[in-house]
Design a protein around this motif. Sequence first.
Motif, short mmCIF file in Angstrom:
data_model
loop_
_atom_site.label_atom_id
_atom_site.label_comp_id
_atom_site.label_asym_id
_atom_site.label_seq_id
_atom_site.Cartn_x
_atom_site.Cartn_y
_atom_site.Cartn_z
N GLY A 293 0.83 -1.21 0.00
CA GLY A 293 0.00 0.00 0.00
C GLY A 293 0.86 1.25 0.00
N HIS A 294 0.78 2.00 -1.09
CA HIS A 294 1.61 3.20 -1.25
C HIS A 294 0.83 4.47 -0.94
CE1 HIS A 294 4.47 5.99 -3.06
NE2 HIS A 294 3.53 6.39 -3.93
N THR A 300 6.00 6.08 2.35
CA THR A 300 7.06 5.55 1.47
C THR A 300 8.26 6.48 1.46
OG1 THR A 300 5.37 4.53 0.06
CG2 THR A 300 7.58 4.73 -0.85
N GLU A 314 2.11 -1.68 -4.73
CA GLU A 314 0.88 -0.88 -4.91
C GLU A 314 0.09 -1.49 -6.06
OE1 GLU A 314 -2.25 1.10 -5.06
OE2 GLU A 314 -0.87 1.71 -3.45
N LEU A 320 -0.25 5.41 -7.86
CA LEU A 320 1.16 5.79 -7.94
C LEU A 320 1.33 7.04 -8.79
CD1 LEU A 320 4.18 5.30 -7.52
CD2 LEU A 320 4.13 3.71 -9.46
N SER A 323 0.30 10.08 -6.89
CA SER A 323 1.26 10.45 -5.84
C SER A 323 2.44 11.21 -6.43
CB SER A 323 1.75 9.20 -5.11
OG SER A 323 2.66 8.45 -5.90
N VAL A 334 8.48 1.65 -5.64
CA VAL A 334 7.14 1.08 -5.78
C VAL A 334 7.07 0.14 -6.98
CG1 VAL A 334 4.68 1.57 -6.00
CG2 VAL A 334 6.16 3.16 -4.74
N ILE A 336 4.23 -2.13 -9.14
CA ILE A 336 2.79 -2.27 -9.36
C ILE A 336 2.42 -3.76 -9.40
CG2 ILE A 336 0.86 -1.81 -10.93
CD1 ILE A 336 1.99 0.64 -9.49
N ALA A 357 -3.18 -1.44 3.21
CA ALA A 357 -3.83 -1.57 1.91
C ALA A 357 -5.33 -1.75 2.08
CB ALA A 357 -3.25 -2.76 1.15
#
Length: 468
Positions: A293-294, A300, A314, A320, A323, A334, A336, A357
């Motif tokens: 979970g990002h 992070t 993530e 992402l 962010s 990160v 995916i 998450a």
Amino acid sequence: MQKRVYLNLFIVSFVLMGLEMTATRLIAPSFGNTVYTWGIVISVFLIGSSIGYMIGGFLADRSSGSQWMFWLYLLGMLLIGMIPVIKNSVFPFLEVLTSVLGTTVGVLILYFIPNILFSIIATMLMKDGLEEVVTGKVIGNLHTSSALGSVLGTLVTTFLLIPFTDIHTVIATLVGMLFVAFLIYFYLHKKIKILLLFLPTISVLLPFVPDNLSSFGLLYEETSLYHDIQVYETDEFEGVPGEYRYLTFGNDDTIQGIMNMEAPETLLLEYTQHIWEVVDSFAANSDRIFMVGHGIGSLTSKFESEIEEVRVAELDKGVLEASKKYFLYKGNSVEIGDGRKILQEQSKLFDVIVLDAYHDTRQIPFHLITQEFFTLTKEKLQDDGLLVINAIGRPKDDLLIESMYTTIKSVYQEMYILAERDEDELQNLIFIGANDPLDMKKIEGLNDVEVKEGELILDGNTKLMNLN
């Protein structure tokens, strides 16, 4: 005539399945997305279709069937176009209901009548297709047109429309397709010359009617494969002025992350502060950390600045990207994909594993809180490693929290739950799993709470309704 019937059957079937695929995107932000959600959606559509087929058969045998179909098309397009408007107006009042009841009422309000109307139309089109000749070939062609429309409606909506447009555009596209089918079928109808300028056009534009309340301060909005991603800005947070941005998943009541752009390194949400305090207190010398979970990337970035190697899983690429664009995330830690799968693929051991998450506003994905997953985390941790989990619930009389406690305790020798406020209050709770005892007095402002035993959560068996 036959070609028009085939094309209309294809488009109507395409739209009905496309609508069904939009249901969870509209329902999930308010009531979650579980197997019960899909069960309710499918059941409502099947019941609506059954009613529509029965009524359609009756109307198809009447001499005025074409006139009925004309008005049913117009009414159906109008109601589908209004779906986002109805959702924004009605759902805030439904959120007091339970997840199952709220989902049921919400799906009925948004989809039941449009589904009935176009199921009526599909039946009447079938009858029109059999007017000239009744043969097995014609019957097969009619059903093939409908089936192909259903298949493509599912695939195109799932893999093209939802990932690359927003939900309003998806709805407008479906209405636009119905508009085309309507024009093709009724192009000789005299009344269409007048109505063409009004109801169908309005129906296509209705999905774009803004919701003034929810769009206030909106910076960014995108419908990804998993979430309705929205980024807002505001000049105040908890009474403190500043230049703030926050991320939601289509629900204004639940913030996934918030940042003061004037002090981006500051952790604003209490649970992120507590996760950092736990790691800093009990694993201060950590070299490797894995996080599921990002979000906006605040945790992070914090870990990247203090720990040598950070790996983050993530699921949603759109999160992402948001962010990076709106919350100043500049790292490259990160990956995916699904957190459990990515963790399984790691060859080195970690000092800390953090789970933060959610697949909707409050629910951790089921496969990330089973005994099998917690066993995997233990296998991927050093002997003195820590498992840290952010969960939302109540320490008292909350079966999910109790079951998470029981399940984690079945894997880890030491199990702690930290809470900040009264036991009866819904709040963020920090779970800690470890092999050695920890001194909870090191964490100021949090209390080590005790909960009752719950159900053991397994990959293949759980009795918890809100996990299924």
